[in-house]
Design an enzyme around this catalytic site. Structure first.
Site, PDB file in Angstrom:
ATOM      1  N   TYR A 129      24.252 -27.812  31.801  1.00 35.64           N
ATOM      2  CA  TYR A 129      23.643 -27.021  30.712  1.00 35.64           C
ATOM      3  C   TYR A 129      22.507 -27.784  30.063  1.00 35.64           C
ATOM      4  O   TYR A 129      21.383 -27.286  29.934  1.00 35.64           O
ATOM      5  CB  TYR A 129      24.730 -26.681  29.678  1.00 35.64           C
ATOM      6  CG  TYR A 129      24.182 -26.174  28.349  1.00 35.64           C
ATOM      7  CD1 TYR A 129      23.518 -24.955  28.276  1.00 35.64           C
ATOM      8  CD2 TYR A 129      24.324 -26.922  27.179  1.00 35.64           C
ATOM      9  CE1 TYR A 129      23.007 -24.491  27.063  1.00 35.64           C
ATOM     10  CE2 TYR A 129      23.826 -26.468  25.975  1.00 35.64           C
ATOM     11  CZ  TYR A 129      23.173 -25.255  25.916  1.00 35.64           C
ATOM     12  OH  TYR A 129      22.660 -24.802  24.725  1.00 35.64           O
TER      13      TYR A 129
ATOM     14  N   PHE B 250      25.266 -14.387  19.440  1.00 37.99           N
ATOM     15  CA  PHE B 250      25.556 -14.919  18.106  1.00 37.99           C
ATOM     16  C   PHE B 250      24.260 -15.171  17.307  1.00 37.99           C
ATOM     17  O   PHE B 250      23.966 -14.470  16.321  1.00 37.99           O
ATOM     18  CB  PHE B 250      26.397 -16.192  18.280  1.00 37.99           C
ATOM     19  CG  PHE B 250      26.485 -17.100  17.100  1.00 37.99           C
ATOM     20  CD1 PHE B 250      26.619 -16.596  15.807  1.00 37.99           C
ATOM     21  CD2 PHE B 250      26.461 -18.489  17.271  1.00 37.99           C
ATOM     22  CE1 PHE B 250      26.715 -17.459  14.713  1.00 37.99           C
ATOM     23  CE2 PHE B 250      26.557 -19.347  16.200  1.00 37.99           C
ATOM     24  CZ  PHE B 250      26.674 -18.831  14.905  1.00 37.99           C
TER      25      PHE B 250
HETATM   26  N1  LIG Z   1      25.472 -21.859  19.334  1.00 33.60           N
HETATM   27  C1  LIG Z   1      25.032 -23.116  19.338  1.00 33.60           C
HETATM   28  O1  LIG Z   1      25.625 -24.012  18.704  1.00 33.60           O
HETATM   29  C2  LIG Z   1      23.776 -23.496  20.075  1.00 33.60           C
HETATM   30  C3  LIG Z   1      23.372 -24.838  20.017  1.00 33.60           C
HETATM   31  C4  LIG Z   1      22.232 -25.219  20.696  1.00 33.60           C
HETATM   32  C5  LIG Z   1      21.496 -24.271  21.390  1.00 33.60           C
HETATM   33  N2  LIG Z   1      21.912 -22.988  21.430  1.00 33.60           N
HETATM   34  C6  LIG Z   1      21.087 -22.039  22.197  1.00 33.60           C
HETATM   35  O2  LIG Z   1      20.822 -20.907  21.388  1.00 33.60           O
HETATM   36  C7  LIG Z   1      20.769 -19.723  22.206  1.00 33.60           C
HETATM   37  C8  LIG Z   1      21.740 -18.687  21.659  1.00 33.60           C
HETATM   38  O3  LIG Z   1      23.059 -19.235  21.700  1.00 33.60           O
HETATM   39  P1  LIG Z   1      24.321 -18.435  21.156  1.00 33.60           P
HETATM   40  O4  LIG Z   1      25.285 -19.436  20.678  1.00 33.60           O
HETATM   41  O5  LIG Z   1      23.884 -17.318  20.290  1.00 33.60           O
HETATM   42  O6  LIG Z   1      24.896 -17.874  22.547  1.00 33.60           O
HETATM   43  P2  LIG Z   1      25.319 -16.399  22.980  1.00 33.60           P
HETATM   44  O7  LIG Z   1      25.977 -16.554  24.305  1.00 33.60           O
HETATM   45  O8  LIG Z   1      26.079 -15.733  21.887  1.00 33.60           O
HETATM   46  O9  LIG Z   1      23.929 -15.659  23.156  1.00 33.60           O
HETATM   47  C9  LIG Z   1      23.181 -15.684  24.356  1.00 33.60           C
HETATM   48  C10 LIG Z   1      22.891 -14.245  24.753  1.00 33.60           C
HETATM   49  O10 LIG Z   1      22.067 -14.258  25.914  1.00 33.60           O
HETATM   50  C11 LIG Z   1      22.462 -13.171  26.724  1.00 33.60           C
HETATM   51  N3  LIG Z   1      22.052 -13.469  28.100  1.00 33.60           N
HETATM   52  C12 LIG Z   1      22.565 -14.427  28.921  1.00 33.60           C
HETATM   53  N4  LIG Z   1      21.946 -14.369  30.104  1.00 33.60           N
HETATM   54  C13 LIG Z   1      21.032 -13.378  30.034  1.00 33.60           C
HETATM   55  C14 LIG Z   1      20.088 -12.836  30.959  1.00 33.60           C
HETATM   56  N5  LIG Z   1      19.988 -13.314  32.205  1.00 33.60           N
HETATM   57  N6  LIG Z   1      19.292 -11.822  30.555  1.00 33.60           N
HETATM   58  C15 LIG Z   1      19.401 -11.327  29.291  1.00 33.60           C
HETATM   59  N7  LIG Z   1      20.284 -11.780  28.389  1.00 33.60           N
HETATM   60  C16 LIG Z   1      21.093 -12.793  28.749  1.00 33.60           C
HETATM   61  C17 LIG Z   1      23.972 -13.108  26.573  1.00 33.60           C
HETATM   62  O11 LIG Z   1      24.493 -11.831  26.903  1.00 33.60           O
HETATM   63  C18 LIG Z   1      24.150 -13.455  25.098  1.00 33.60           C
HETATM   64  O12 LIG Z   1      24.223 -12.275  24.316  1.00 33.60           O
HETATM   65  C19 LIG Z   1      21.088 -20.179  23.618  1.00 33.60           C
HETATM   66  O13 LIG Z   1      19.876 -20.361  24.310  1.00 33.60           O
HETATM   67  C20 LIG Z   1      21.792 -21.510  23.431  1.00 33.60           C
HETATM   68  O14 LIG Z   1      21.616 -22.360  24.545  1.00 33.60           O
HETATM   69  C21 LIG Z   1      23.035 -22.575  20.802  1.00 33.60           C
END
Ligand SMILES: NC(=O)c1ccc[n+]([C@@H]2O[C@H](COP(=O)([O-])OP(=O)(O)OC[C@H]3O[C@@H](n4cnc5c(N)ncnc54)[C@H](O)[C@@H]3O)[C@@H](O)[C@H]2O)c1
Length: 338
Positions: free
Chosen positions: A164, A15
């Site tokens: 997490y 995302f």
């Molecule tokens: N969406 C939120 O509200 C939010 C809030 C706080 C922090 N975050 C952080 O932001 C980042 C992105 O979040 P998001 O919501 O886009 O999540 P998301 O799950 O859409 O994106 C994470 C991506 O990482 C990839 N991934 C996971 N493990 C992997 C690995 N071992 N090697 C390579 N790729 C891998 C997944 O395939 C996925 O496409 C994350 O680190 C999340 O913890 C998100």
């Protein structure tokens, strides 16, 4: 000779990562490498759609080799070594992670492996290759349940509520070690409840939108809708990332959030108003992993990153709803063609 910038974005098919890549390419800040393993935490087809969109928007960059897509895992150290050897990476935006709070309670080991060990792999290579700037996507979840409102970066964050949150807090601390030992520039961005087009299907905004078009869907409403979240629109979050990537600051932890928490019940009402549908709800006691509020003090981001969130929840949800309707229509029509 001026070294041109090469950005490695881990989790680039997800995302937030896909929005970041879109902006980096749009701004033409340098070469961009997308690294993602397309895991099945949620449907890999959604990630493939995100990447297809990037491919069609930035075809010229694919053809001239300044946008590279790699399907690979941050836990595969050999692969990472090949990538760092081949491309002169100058900047890392590290977003790859398992990002669900609730699912971390049943897969703690996996969360440790990816969110902690995977981050260590990247920190190690970033230090060896003396990259210019490392930006790490952390989370407001590290604050846990606290009386200090709004959440401020100086809080100890020593009582995370979920595996997490604990893995992200541990990775933040490990990043400090790499700054201390190797002088690596690392900016930790603590993101607050990000939403917008291409949002994660396991998060409340997408679930509510799904429930408003699919009557078989029921939404668990915690604590009578009294819990509050500081919803932050994805474009504003990307502003924060771009600014953080541009400025090495040593080691800094910076909150990225709107600073305007709203009740879950109000959030639901916004979506019901947009869709014109009543959403089916089920009252639930809040889960132990969920704090009663997230609330961002963004004054440090305003000062250091010139961060200024522009999108109100009302406006952000309207944009997200418009996207969802187009996207949902596409999904339904592709279902029909079976
Ligand atoms: N969406 C939120 O509200 C939010 C809030 C706080 C922090 N975050 C952080 O932001 C980042 C992105 O979040 P998001 O919501 O886009 O999540 P998301 O799950 O859409 O994106 C994470 C991506 O990482 C990839 N991934 C996971 N493990 C992997 C690995 N071992 N090697 C390579 N790729 C891998 C997944 O395939 C996925 O496409 C994350 O680190 C999340 O913890 C998100």
């Amino acid at each position: 000779m001026v070294k041109s910038n090469v950005y490695l974005v881990t989790g680039g098919a997800g995302f937030i990562g896909s929005h970041l890549i879109d902006r980096l390419l749009e701004l033409n800040l340098g070469n961009v490498i997308l690294l993602d393993n397309f895991n099945d935490y949620y449907s890999p087809l959604i990630k493939q759609r995100n990447v297809s969109l990037l491919e069609s928007r930035h075809r010229d960059r694919l053809f001239d080799g300044s946008f590279i897509i790699i399907r690979g895992d941050i836990n595969d150290l050999e692969l990472l070594k090949i990538i760092f050897n081949k491309y002169n990476i100058t900047h890392i935006a590290h977003l790859a992670a398992l990002a669900g709070v609730r699912s971390s309670t049943s897969q703690t080991g996996k969360y440790m492996e990816i969110n902690y060990n995977g981050t260590q792999n990247l920190l190690e290579l970033a230090a060896s290759y003396k990259i210019t700037q490392f930006v790490f996507a952390s989370t407001s979840s590290v604050y846990g349940q606290t009386d200090i409102l709004p959440f401020i970066e100086t809080d100890s964050c020593s009582k995370p509520l979920s595996p997490y949150a604990a893995t992200k807090r541990a990775a933040e601390m490990l990043a400090y070690v790499y700054n201390n030992m190797h002088g690596l520039n690392i900016t930790i961005l603590r993101l607050f409840n990000v939403y917008g087009p291409r949002g994660r299907p396991d998060m409340m905004p997408m679930k509510l939108m799904q429930a408003s078009v699919d009557r078989t869907y029921t939404i668990d409403v915690f604590d009578n809708g009294e819990i509050k979240r500081d919803w932050t629109y994805v474009d504003d979050v990307i502003d924060g990332f771009i600014s953080a990537l541009k400025q090495p600051l040593g080691y800094e932890i910076i909150n990225i959030g709107c600073g305007n928490p709203i009740k879950l019940s109000t959030f639901i009402e916004h979506i019901e108003n947009l869709s014109g549908e009543d959403i089916s709800k089920r009252p639930m006691k809040s889960h132990k992993t969920e704090p009663s509020i997230t609330y961002c003090d963004n004054s440090k981001a305003r000062k250091l990153l010139n961060f200024s969130p522009k999108t109100s929840v009302r406006e952000g949800l309207e944009k997200t709803w418009n996207w969802f309707q187009e996207e949902y229509a596409v999904l339904v029509s592709s279902d029909d063609s079976d």
